[in-house]
Design an enzyme around this catalytic site. Structure first.
Site, mmCIF file in Angstrom:
data_model
loop_
_atom_site.group_PDB
_atom_site.id
_atom_site.type_symbol
_atom_site.label_atom_id
_atom_site.label_comp_id
_atom_site.label_asym_id
_atom_site.label_seq_id
_atom_site.Cartn_x
_atom_site.Cartn_y
_atom_site.Cartn_z
ATOM 1 N N CYS A 137 -92.534 91.157 83.605
ATOM 2 C CA CYS A 137 -92.744 89.711 83.642
ATOM 3 C C CYS A 137 -92.736 89.173 85.072
ATOM 4 C CB CYS A 137 -91.634 89.001 82.875
ATOM 5 S SG CYS A 137 -91.644 89.313 81.116
ATOM 6 N N CYS A 171 -85.841 88.069 80.796
ATOM 7 C CA CYS A 171 -85.851 87.348 82.080
ATOM 8 C C CYS A 171 -84.688 86.360 82.170
ATOM 9 C CB CYS A 171 -87.186 86.645 82.278
ATOM 10 S SG CYS A 171 -88.522 87.819 82.618
ATOM 11 N N ASN A 211 -96.894 88.423 86.397
ATOM 12 C CA ASN A 211 -96.755 89.514 85.433
ATOM 13 C C ASN A 211 -97.767 90.614 85.737
ATOM 14 O OD1 ASN A 211 -98.622 87.508 84.525
ATOM 15 N ND2 ASN A 211 -98.520 88.251 82.429
ATOM 16 N N GLU A 243 -99.213 93.922 83.830
ATOM 17 C CA GLU A 243 -99.246 94.670 82.569
ATOM 18 C C GLU A 243 -99.729 96.097 82.793
ATOM 19 O OE1 GLU A 243 -101.507 92.255 79.835
ATOM 20 O OE2 GLU A 243 -99.884 90.760 79.721
ATOM 21 N N GLU A 256 -91.152 86.539 86.249
ATOM 22 C CA GLU A 256 -89.828 86.122 86.732
ATOM 23 C C GLU A 256 -89.071 87.294 87.346
ATOM 24 O OE1 GLU A 256 -91.217 85.581 83.823
ATOM 25 O OE2 GLU A 256 -90.467 83.783 82.824
ATOM 26 N N CYS A 261 -88.790 84.695 78.792
ATOM 27 C CA CYS A 261 -88.371 85.540 77.668
ATOM 28 C C CYS A 261 -86.880 85.870 77.800
ATOM 29 C CB CYS A 261 -89.201 86.826 77.642
ATOM 30 S SG CYS A 261 -88.756 88.014 78.913
HETATM 31 N N1 THU Z 1 -94.424 87.184 80.369
HETATM 32 C C1 THU Z 1 -93.888 86.814 81.583
HETATM 33 O O1 THU Z 1 -94.419 87.147 82.647
HETATM 34 N N2 THU Z 1 -92.741 86.087 81.570
HETATM 35 C C2 THU Z 1 -92.079 85.727 80.437
HETATM 36 O O2 THU Z 1 -90.980 85.190 80.532
HETATM 37 C C3 THU Z 1 -92.690 85.922 79.133
HETATM 38 C C4 THU Z 1 -93.850 86.836 79.095
HETATM 39 C C5 THU Z 1 -95.632 87.989 80.379
HETATM 40 C C6 THU Z 1 -95.438 89.384 79.867
HETATM 41 C C7 THU Z 1 -96.821 89.738 79.388
HETATM 42 O O3 THU Z 1 -97.552 90.246 80.509
HETATM 43 C C8 THU Z 1 -97.430 88.418 78.977
HETATM 44 O O4 THU Z 1 -96.609 87.407 79.542
HETATM 45 C C9 THU Z 1 -97.490 88.207 77.480
HETATM 46 O O5 THU Z 1 -96.265 88.418 76.876
#
Ligand code: THU
Length: 137
Positions: free
Chosen positions: A59, A95, A48, A50, A61, A92
């Protein structure tokens, strides 16, 4: 859906665990690593990333899927997602939809404590909207 061997699961979890250490998560503090197995047997990874404009965060994935596509893969056959959550966190909704674009294949949810859950895209997103949804009646 093809079964994954323990060796393939280990390989994906290890790759996702390694790439997780490169996550850029200064706002949530929640690092995620993902590794997809492509149809040709290659592994592609993503973490991920940000952004100060929070909604632009991407994310792990989806980064792994993008890396696989950019490498020229013709399809995906498995994905592993590694977090430090207990039980292991699940992808999530966004994804899940992106994974479903590539079919129904095993999804391994793992954590740093060694827990592993093997599920599938179809279990995580039943009745998904997919490319087949464009078929005319
Ligand atoms: N996140 C992912 O990388 N994958 C997911 O399927 C759920 C959330 C990340 C996004 C964000 O950077 C952090 O987790 C918190 O939500």
């Amino acid at each position: 859906m093809t079964e994954l061997s323990e060796k393939e699961i280990d390989r994906l979890v290890e790759a996702a665990t390694t790439v997780r250490t490169r996550a850029r998560a200064p706002y949530s503090g929640f690092a995620v690593g993902a590794a997809v197995l492509s149809a040709d047997g290659c592994v592609h990874v993503g973490c991920n990333v940000e952004n100060a404009s929070y909604g632009l965060s991407v994310c792990a994935e989806r980064h792994a899927v993008a890396a696989a596509v950019a490498a020229g893969t013709s399809g995906l056959s498995a994905v592993a997602v590694v977090t430090d959550s207990s039980p292991p966190a699940s992808p999530c909704g966004a994804c899940r939809q992106v994974l479903a674009e590539f079919g129904n294949f095993p999804v391994i949810l793992a954590n740093l404590a060694g827990a592993r859950i093997v599920t599938s895209v179809g279990e995580l997103l039943p009745n998904a909207f997919t490319p087949e949804s464009f078929s005319k009646s």
